[in-house]
Design a protein around this motif. Structure first.
Motif, PDB file in Angstrom:
ATOM      1  N   ASN A 177       8.998  60.849  82.341  1.00 27.37           N
ATOM      2  CA  ASN A 177       8.540  59.926  81.305  1.00 27.37           C
ATOM      3  C   ASN A 177       9.148  60.226  79.939  1.00 27.37           C
ATOM      4  N   ALA A 178       9.460  61.484  79.677  1.00 25.08           N
ATOM      5  CA  ALA A 178       9.959  61.885  78.354  1.00 25.08           C
ATOM      6  C   ALA A 178      11.413  61.483  78.141  1.00 25.08           C
ATOM      7  N   PHE A 179      12.205  61.530  79.200  1.00 25.36           N
ATOM      8  CA  PHE A 179      13.631  61.190  79.092  1.00 25.36           C
ATOM      9  C   PHE A 179      13.825  59.714  79.405  1.00 25.36           C
TER      10      PHE A 179
ATOM     11  N   VAL B 168      22.213  62.370  64.472  1.00 24.66           N
ATOM     12  CA  VAL B 168      21.486  62.021  65.691  1.00 24.66           C
ATOM     13  C   VAL B 168      20.837  63.289  66.228  1.00 24.66           C
ATOM     14  N   LYS B 169      19.526  63.251  66.409  1.00 25.15           N
ATOM     15  CA  LYS B 169      18.807  64.424  66.913  1.00 25.15           C
ATOM     16  C   LYS B 169      18.244  64.126  68.306  1.00 25.15           C
ATOM     17  N   LYS B 170      19.162  63.890  69.234  1.00 26.62           N
ATOM     18  CA  LYS B 170      18.775  63.588  70.604  1.00 26.62           C
ATOM     19  C   LYS B 170      19.482  64.541  71.553  1.00 26.62           C
ATOM     20  N   VAL B 171      18.875  64.718  72.719  1.00 33.41           N
ATOM     21  CA  VAL B 171      19.480  65.476  73.811  1.00 33.41           C
ATOM     22  C   VAL B 171      19.768  64.473  74.920  1.00 33.41           C
ATOM     23  N   TYR B 172      20.968  64.573  75.500  1.00 37.70           N
ATOM     24  CA  TYR B 172      21.432  63.621  76.505  1.00 37.70           C
ATOM     25  C   TYR B 172      21.713  64.332  77.829  1.00 37.70           C
ATOM     26  N   PHE B 173      21.370  63.650  78.914  1.00 37.54           N
ATOM     27  CA  PHE B 173      21.744  64.092  80.251  1.00 37.54           C
ATOM     28  C   PHE B 173      22.535  62.959  80.899  1.00 37.54           C
ATOM     29  N   VAL B 174      23.723  63.267  81.402  1.00 42.92           N
ATOM     30  CA  VAL B 174      24.560  62.245  82.039  1.00 42.92           C
ATOM     31  C   VAL B 174      24.173  62.170  83.513  1.00 42.92           C
ATOM     32  N   GLU B 175      23.498  61.093  83.880  1.00 49.99           N
ATOM     33  CA  GLU B 175      23.153  60.879  85.287  1.00 49.99           C
ATOM     34  C   GLU B 175      24.333  60.291  86.057  1.00 49.99           C
TER      35      GLU B 175
ATOM     36  N   VAL C 132      17.717  60.285  77.874  1.00 47.67           N
ATOM     37  CA  VAL C 132      17.743  60.688  76.474  1.00 47.67           C
ATOM     38  C   VAL C 132      16.341  61.043  75.998  1.00 47.67           C
ATOM     39  N   ILE C 133      16.265  62.118  75.193  1.00 48.03           N
ATOM     40  CA  ILE C 133      15.005  62.522  74.580  1.00 48.03           C
ATOM     41  C   ILE C 133      15.292  62.962  73.141  1.00 48.03           C
ATOM     42  N   GLN C 134      14.382  62.644  72.240  1.00 49.14           N
ATOM     43  CA  GLN C 134      14.478  63.168  70.880  1.00 49.14           C
ATOM     44  C   GLN C 134      14.288  64.684  70.943  1.00 49.14           C
TER      45      GLN C 134
END
Length: 186
Positions: free
Chosen positions: A23-25, A43-50, A102-104
């Motif tokens: 739910n967070a991402f 930009v203060k986000k964390v990214y995961f490449v699916e 993506v999550i802040q």
């Protein structure tokens, strides 16, 4: 690989933790050629490449230089913004249709407090990212262009089919002409 599979391949999470992470991402889908992060932005986000491929780049003397590639099962973040509260010099663009989770960063920090297992997981991810940058720096400083190209083919053989030779040349710190000569020898 999807986000939860990636998490649980590294460390087994509880059903509650999996639900919280899912739910967070948030899911973001980008077309090929989309700028996800503008150079010199905050930009203060964390990214995961699916799925897909991101190219991290910067400009030097008017030239577009590829700094790094982020493909499937990779976490990344604009480090200057996230950790130093500064503009991020690098831009990120998609080189093919890309699905990101993506999550802040502030929201992720809240999860660290509530779920120590998530914090432990991201400590490991941070070490993996640090190692990847250290290896790239080592190759740029101590290896020939041919060795850097051979290493790229060994560690990421599919990259040649997913991006332009110009991006690969700038990533390796060589000209496109030098890359053509190296490829011609193979």
């Amino acid at each position: 690989m999807d986000l939860l599979q990636f998490f649980n391949n590294k460390l087994k999470f509880t059903d509650e933790e999996n639900e919280v992470l899912s739910n967070a991402f948030k899911v973001e889908i980008y077309a090929k050629g989309t700028t996800v992060v503008q150079p010199n932005s905050f930009v203060k986000k964390v990214y995961f490449v699916e799925r897909g491929l991101l190219r991290c780049y910067y400009y030097k003397e008017g030239k577009d230089i590829t700094h790094f590639f982020f493909d499937e099962d990779t976490f990344t973040a604009p480090l200057n913004s996230v950790f130093y509260n500064k503009e991020e010099a690098y831009g990120w663009e998609t080189l093919e249709e890309t699905t990101l989770r993506v999550i802040q960063y502030d929201d992720l920090q809240d999860l660290f407090i509530k779920y120590p297992s998530i914090q432990r997981f991201f400590f490991g991810v941070s070490l993996d990212i640090l190692n990847a940058y250290a290896l790239k720096l080592e190759y740029l400083q101590f290896y020939t262009a041919e060795e850097r190209y051979a290493n790229l083919l060994e560690t990421n053989p599919g990259i040649l089919h997913r991006t332009s030779l110009g991006h690969i040349a700038s990533y390796l710190g060589i000209t496109q002409q030098t890359l053509s000569v190296i490829r011609g020898k193979k």
